[in-house]
Design an enzyme around this catalytic site. Structure first.
Site, PDB file in Angstrom:
ATOM      1  N   GLU A  55       0.547  -1.400   0.252  1.00  7.75           N
ATOM      2  CA  GLU A  55      -0.279  -0.255   0.041  1.00  7.75           C
ATOM      3  C   GLU A  55       0.850   1.472   0.095  1.00  7.75           C
ATOM      4  O   GLU A  55       2.222   1.592   0.196  1.00  7.75           O
ATOM      5  CB  GLU A  55      -1.315   0.230   1.545  1.00  7.75           C
ATOM      6  CG  GLU A  55      -1.678  -1.115   0.572  1.00  7.75           C
ATOM      7  CD  GLU A  55      -1.590  -2.015   1.568  1.00  7.75           C
ATOM      8  OE1 GLU A  55      -2.344  -2.879   1.981  1.00  7.75           O
ATOM      9  OE2 GLU A  55      -0.361  -2.366   2.663  1.00  7.75           O
ATOM     10  N   TYR A  59       7.544   2.128  -7.211  1.00  9.24           N
ATOM     11  CA  TYR A  59       7.548   1.005  -7.433  1.00  9.24           C
ATOM     12  C   TYR A  59       6.795   1.085  -9.141  1.00  9.24           C
ATOM     13  O   TYR A  59       7.549  -0.337  -9.189  1.00  9.24           O
ATOM     14  CB  TYR A  59       6.298   0.818  -6.554  1.00  9.24           C
ATOM     15  CG  TYR A  59       6.263   1.437  -4.775  1.00  9.24           C
ATOM     16  CD1 TYR A  59       6.677   0.572  -4.435  1.00  9.24           C
ATOM     17  CD2 TYR A  59       5.556   2.068  -4.655  1.00  9.24           C
ATOM     18  CE1 TYR A  59       7.660   0.843  -3.278  1.00  9.24           C
ATOM     19  CE2 TYR A  59       6.557   1.877  -2.713  1.00  9.24           C
ATOM     20  CZ  TYR A  59       7.241   1.472  -2.234  1.00  9.24           C
ATOM     21  OH  TYR A  59       6.989   1.600  -0.955  1.00  9.24           O
TER      22      TYR A  59
END
Length: 152
Positions: A108, A120
Site C-alpha cells: 500500500e 514502485y
C-alpha cells in the site's frame, strides 16, 4: 545488492537504529514493540537492513503468506535518499520473496505519494486497487500496488 550499501537480515539489536530510520521516514512511525513482534513472533515476517559504514540507513520488511509477499514497510534515511538504497532494498526483498516461492508481491502507498508510486512502477508494480481511508492520521486513501513475478 549494492557494494556501497550492503543488505543483510535485520536482527533484534538493529531495532534502535531502525527506529531512527522509521521516525525520519514516516508521519506515523511504528513503535519498538512492533519491530520486536515482527522479528521475534511473526513467522511470516522477513526484514532486511541497508548499512553504510555500520550505520543502518534503510530497511524493508515483507510478510510471506502462502505464495504472496506483502511489503509492510520500506524506509530510507532522508540523508541517504536518491542514492540507490531503496532500490537495493527492494531488489533484495524481491529476491527473498522469490527464494520463498512467492508468485506475487503487494503493497500500500499513500495516494498523495507520487514519488513512491513512480519508484514502485520502475519495478513493474501496477495500481490494482484502492483502500479508502487507509491512513488513520488523515483518512487518506492508499493505492494497492501489485507485482507478478512471472515477469522475472
Amino acid at each position: 545488492m549494492s557494494d556501497r550499501y550492503p543488505i543483510r537480515p535485520m536482527i533484534p539489536s538493529d531495532i534502535e537504529d531502525v527506529l531512527v530510520v522509521e521516525r525520519d521516514a514516516f508521519q506515523m512511525p511504528w513503535i519498538r514493540q512492533a519491530f520486536i513482534n515482527e522479528l521475534m513472533k511473526n513467522p511470516f515476517a522477513h526484514y532486511l537492513v541497508a548499512v553504510d559504514h555500520e550505520q543502518i540507513v534503510g530497511y524493508c520488511g515483507i510478510w510471506i503468506a502462502l505464495d504472496e509477499a506483502h511489503i509492510t514497510n520500506i524506509a530510507v534515511l532522508s540523508t541517504h535518499r536518491h542514492q540507490g538504497v531503496g532500490r537495493s532494498l527492494l531488489k533484495a526483498v524481491i529476491r527473498r520473496a522469490l527464494e520463498l516461492e512467492a508468485v506475487s508481491m503487494t503493497l500500500e502507498v499513500r495516494e498523495s505519494n507520487a514519488d513512491a508510486q513512480r519508484f514502485y512502477k520502475t519495478f513493474g508494480f501496477k495500481k490494482t486497487g484502492i483502500k479508502k481511508g487507509y491512513y488513520t492520521d488523515n483518512c487518506e486513501d492508499a493505492w494497492i500496488m501489485s507485482l507478478t513475478f512471472s515477469q522475472f
